[in-house]
Design a protein around this motif. Sequence first.
Motif, PDB file in Angstrom:
ATOM      1  N   TYR A 161      32.349 -41.147  14.083  1.00 55.45           N
ATOM      2  CA  TYR A 161      31.638 -42.350  13.632  1.00 55.45           C
ATOM      3  C   TYR A 161      30.132 -42.192  13.821  1.00 55.45           C
ATOM      4  O   TYR A 161      29.345 -42.586  12.941  1.00 55.45           O
ATOM      5  CB  TYR A 161      32.135 -43.565  14.409  1.00 55.45           C
ATOM      6  CG  TYR A 161      31.148 -44.699  14.461  1.00 55.45           C
ATOM      7  CD1 TYR A 161      31.018 -45.591  13.395  1.00 55.45           C
ATOM      8  CD2 TYR A 161      30.297 -44.852  15.560  1.00 55.45           C
ATOM      9  CE1 TYR A 161      30.078 -46.620  13.426  1.00 55.45           C
ATOM     10  CE2 TYR A 161      29.360 -45.881  15.595  1.00 55.45           C
ATOM     11  CZ  TYR A 161      29.255 -46.756  14.528  1.00 55.45           C
ATOM     12  OH  TYR A 161      28.320 -47.748  14.571  1.00 55.45           O
ATOM     13  N   GLN A 162      29.698 -41.661  14.962  1.00 56.40           N
ATOM     14  CA  GLN A 162      28.270 -41.550  15.233  1.00 56.40           C
ATOM     15  C   GLN A 162      27.560 -40.663  14.207  1.00 56.40           C
ATOM     16  O   GLN A 162      26.398 -40.927  13.864  1.00 56.40           O
ATOM     17  CB  GLN A 162      28.053 -40.990  16.644  1.00 56.40           C
ATOM     18  CG  GLN A 162      28.362 -41.999  17.742  1.00 56.40           C
ATOM     19  CD  GLN A 162      28.193 -41.439  19.126  1.00 56.40           C
ATOM     20  OE1 GLN A 162      28.294 -40.225  19.336  1.00 56.40           O
ATOM     21  NE2 GLN A 162      27.939 -42.315  20.079  1.00 56.40           N
ATOM     22  N   VAL A 208      27.803 -47.909   6.738  1.00 58.70           N
ATOM     23  CA  VAL A 208      29.003 -47.131   7.049  1.00 58.70           C
ATOM     24  C   VAL A 208      30.264 -47.872   6.603  1.00 58.70           C
ATOM     25  O   VAL A 208      30.398 -49.076   6.814  1.00 58.70           O
ATOM     26  CB  VAL A 208      29.079 -46.811   8.557  1.00 58.70           C
ATOM     27  CG1 VAL A 208      30.421 -46.177   8.926  1.00 58.70           C
ATOM     28  CG2 VAL A 208      27.950 -45.875   8.954  1.00 58.70           C
ATOM     29  N   ALA A 259      27.002 -43.062  11.411  1.00 60.97           N
ATOM     30  CA  ALA A 259      26.092 -44.161  11.755  1.00 60.97           C
ATOM     31  C   ALA A 259      24.648 -43.704  11.875  1.00 60.97           C
ATOM     32  O   ALA A 259      23.722 -44.494  11.670  1.00 60.97           O
ATOM     33  CB  ALA A 259      26.535 -44.802  13.066  1.00 60.97           C
ATOM     34  N   ALA A 266      26.624 -50.360  12.084  1.00 62.17           N
ATOM     35  CA  ALA A 266      26.041 -49.046  12.357  1.00 62.17           C
ATOM     36  C   ALA A 266      24.526 -49.133  12.389  1.00 62.17           C
ATOM     37  O   ALA A 266      23.919 -50.041  11.819  1.00 62.17           O
ATOM     38  CB  ALA A 266      26.477 -48.037  11.287  1.00 62.17           C
ATOM     39  N   THR A 314      29.100 -42.525   5.088  1.00 64.40           N
ATOM     40  CA  THR A 314      27.770 -43.098   4.942  1.00 64.40           C
ATOM     41  C   THR A 314      27.538 -43.358   3.461  1.00 64.40           C
ATOM     42  O   THR A 314      27.743 -42.466   2.631  1.00 64.40           O
ATOM     43  CB  THR A 314      26.700 -42.141   5.471  1.00 64.40           C
ATOM     44  OG1 THR A 314      27.046 -41.726   6.799  1.00 64.40           O
ATOM     45  CG2 THR A 314      25.333 -42.814   5.486  1.00 64.40           C
TER      46      THR A 314
END
Length: 361
Positions: free
Chosen positions: A354-355, A147, A358, A142, A209
């Motif tokens: 996910y983003q 992550v 990340a 990431a 995170t």
Amino acid sequence: MIPRLRHLAAAALSGALLLLPALAGTPSAAATTGSALAPDPTYSVDMARTEAQMEAVARYWQPEKLKLAENYTPATPGSRPKPTGTTTASSQSLGLARRPVPDARTVPPAPPAAGGAARTFGKVYFLISGKEYWCSASAVAAKNRSVVATAGHCAYDLKNLRPADNWIFVPNPGTGGTTPDGIYIGATLNIHDVWSGEGDYDYDYAFITVHSGFRWETKDGKPTRVPVGKLQDNVGGQGLTILRGVGNQAVAFGYPSGAQPDGTRPFDGRTLATCDGRTTKTRSPSFNLEHGVQLPGCNFSHGASGGPWLLEFDAGKKLGWLNGVNSLTWNRDAKGTYDAVSSSYFNSGTMIVYQHAANAS
């Protein structure tokens, strides 16, 4: 952590496993157009953001507590919330936010900063309703180098509709509660909004995170936290790939511990286990699973939940492309051992979730 589906006989499965459009492997125009906008499916919620919250989590998981970690209960999926006819509070928190559908279908894997083979596989420990549980998990490459990927039911309490408490990730855990690559406290949980409100197993994944890590060292006779840096720098990170359909050769990893249907225990929860095969499609109406991906021939039991499914795995580098996580285990032939494990299907919504993880600070 992985519920038993004994009632599914092989004959019934052959007629029930339908080819669904989401698994066809051919993305829609929206999935390939960067300018297209889609509703943002992410539910993000803080776990331990402040210094005081981090300190409280660290104090809970002192060395004496970690020594008992192998005796904690492998997590099982919580009961799904009962439908109320209205949108849950967690779903409403996203409003009508829209986000570009990601062009990228892959995130490349990353080796540790110092080189050598990656050490991304590990366990997550957490509390639900005051009881300790654990699951499997992995570090994922990431932008913020921080992550962790696991199952949604390994980070979110479906019964009480809130994140698990005192959540930590321990990569490459040693015996007796040792943490050779550090302890990483969860900062922000990112899950699909449908999982947070409905517990739909088409969305049983989570990207967390984490804060920079630490390890315990004894100084002046007392356990003292010593910083060890960012997760990805220390252990590397698996890549991520979406919209791959089925028929892929995959390797699944995890720390199974629970008993098989016949009562035997081939796994001890201390050793990383693997199984591999070619993925197929599956569904289970009782778990709201319509677009599932199954890995036949895998006898993982409780404890493996959240462990990664990797495509194109390089055994030397210990790196591949994350394309699923252990979610449900299956006893398709109703015999003595489990014979398959399944995952949610990773699509554009997965990449958006996910983003969030990340890009978080």
